[in-house]
Scaffold this active site. Structure first.
Site, PDB file in Angstrom:
ATOM      1  CG  ASP A  84      92.571  61.120   8.831  1.00  0.00           C
ATOM      2  OD1 ASP A  84      92.263  62.284   8.094  1.00  0.00           O
ATOM      3  OD2 ASP A  84      91.608  61.299   9.878  1.00  0.00           O
ATOM      4  CG  HIS A  85      92.859  63.371  12.435  1.00  0.00           C
ATOM      5  ND1 HIS A  85      92.113  64.941  13.120  1.00  0.00           N
ATOM      6  CD2 HIS A  85      92.049  63.171  12.140  1.00  0.00           C
ATOM      7  CE1 HIS A  85      91.745  65.405  11.992  1.00  0.00           C
ATOM      8  NE2 HIS A  85      91.342  63.824  11.958  1.00  0.00           N
ATOM      9  CG  HIS A 183      86.762  64.129  14.418  1.00  0.00           C
ATOM     10  ND1 HIS A 183      86.856  65.381  14.431  1.00  0.00           N
ATOM     11  CD2 HIS A 183      86.382  63.482  13.600  1.00  0.00           C
ATOM     12  CE1 HIS A 183      88.005  65.519  13.628  1.00  0.00           C
ATOM     13  NE2 HIS A 183      87.636  64.617  12.912  1.00  0.00           N
ATOM     14  CG  HIS A 211      87.998  65.636   9.159  1.00  0.00           C
ATOM     15  ND1 HIS A 211      89.227  64.982  10.115  1.00  0.00           N
ATOM     16  CD2 HIS A 211      88.375  65.822   8.089  1.00  0.00           C
ATOM     17  CE1 HIS A 211      90.432  65.203   9.120  1.00  0.00           C
ATOM     18  NE2 HIS A 211      89.846  65.965   7.970  1.00  0.00           N
ATOM     19  N   GLY A 212      84.248  64.050  10.263  1.00  0.00           N
ATOM     20  CA  GLY A 212      83.096  63.478  11.198  1.00  0.00           C
ATOM     21  C   GLY A 212      82.194  63.271  11.214  1.00  0.00           C
ATOM     22  CB  SER A 214      80.048  58.649  11.597  1.00  0.00           C
ATOM     23  OG  SER A 214      80.824  58.133  10.943  1.00  0.00           O
ATOM     24  CG  ASN A 233      88.086  62.183   6.526  1.00  0.00           C
ATOM     25  OD1 ASN A 233      88.154  62.247   4.633  1.00  0.00           O
ATOM     26  ND2 ASN A 233      89.114  62.484   7.013  1.00  0.00           N
ATOM     27  CB  THR A 236      81.678  56.933  15.084  1.00  0.00           C
ATOM     28  OG1 THR A 236      82.592  58.018  14.686  1.00  0.00           O
ATOM     29  CG2 THR A 236      81.098  56.703  16.239  1.00  0.00           C
TER      30      THR A 236
END
Length: 295
Positions: A84-85, A183, A211-212, A214, A233, A236
């Site tokens: 990832d990333h 994120h 993404h992000g 959480s 995704n 955290t």
């Protein structure tokens, strides 16, 4: 169980109008917790290792990837392995040899034309080596300690027309879209732009990724999956669960020195978090209409 392919898991989820979860792996305990939580939920899952996690392990992706790979192979549910990333071309070129079936190549911080050129080159190489490729357009803020982008900042949201042109120019297999998540959020207070997500879903004919996640509340996640997201995704939330359990154990046992004493509760806390998120995503799956009875 044989290692699953990320592309297959995401394609199946998209066809069934649901989302597959991808959880970040930093240590072996993360991989074990993710698989345990997925087995408890009876759901497929993606283990993803980021370029930052590779940097933490002295820039060598192999040891952690092999540990995650063996954990995946021992799982009772389908598990895929994703890198990832990735910003580094050098790391990208190690992906296939380390057992990854997919990679997220992240050129989102570059100006648009440079993003297209870099991503197109990455996709060409990756496809030649059997890798499924995700990219990002727009910016999901909060990465590497950066502040979340303001909703009205240039580049803070993915433009549907630009996204359509980007997908055609790069040949990516999936696109991470910026629709309001960030994120590294430790509170679940993000609000997504569901109208924008709807326009992106209509404009693009490939899986969309968030993404992000959480920091996104359960109901927002459910609505987003219904609105067209196929890969979610989460990172955290696992770190928050693990750190809280470790702190609690050490507070109760200030003389403890055996790391198994606190890593065990940390792993259990992460596993429960995985199961909880998978329950949210499974509940969001749109019901598939039963075929009409024969007449």
């Amino acid at each position: 169980m044989p290692l699953a392919a990320t592309g297959d898991l995401v394609a199946t989820a998209a066809a069934e109008r649901r989302a597959v979860a991808a959880f970040n792996v930093i240590t072996l305990e993360h991989a074990e917790a993710i698989v345990e939580g997925a087995e408890r939920a009876g759901s497929p899952v993606i283990l993803q290792i980021s370029e930052n996690a590779v940097a933490f392990h002295h820039g060598r992706p192999g040891p952690l990837a092999r540990a995650a790979l063996e954990t995946a192979r021992a799982a009772g549910v389908p598990v895929a392995l994703h890198l990832d990333h990735v910003h580094s071309t050098s790391l990208l070129h190690q992906a296939a040899d380390c057992g990854f079936g997919s990679v997220m190549f992240d050129a989102s911080r570059l100006p648009y034309e440079e993003n297209v050129a870099a991503t197109r080159a990455a996709v060409l190489w990756a496809h030649q080596h059997g890798l499924w490729v995700e990219a990002e357009l727009g910016q999901v803020g909060g990465k590497d300690g950066a502040a979340p982008l303001d909703a009205h900042a240039p580049g803070a949201r993915t433009d549907p027309d630009e996204a359509r042109a980007y997908v055609a120019a790069t040949g990516v297999d999936a696109l991470a879209v910026a629709v309001g998540s960030s994120h590294a959020m430790t509170t679940r207070t993000a609000r997504l732009d569901h109208a924008l997500l709807g326009r992106l879903s209509e404009a693009l004919h490939l899986p969309l990724v968030l993404h992000g996640s959480s920091g996104v509340p359960d109901e927002e996640l459910r609505q987003a999956v219904t609105g067209g997201l196929s890969k979610i995704n989460i990172g955290t939330a696992l770190s928050t669960a693990m750190t809280g359990a470790v702190r609690a154990h050490l507070a109760e046992n200030p003389q403890a020195v055996d790391p198994r004493g606190y890593l065990g509760p940390g792993r259990t806390a992460m596993s429960r978090t995985v199961t909880a998120f998978l329950g949210v995503l499974d509940a969001a799956a749109a019901p598939v209409a039963a075929p009409a009875p024969a007449r």
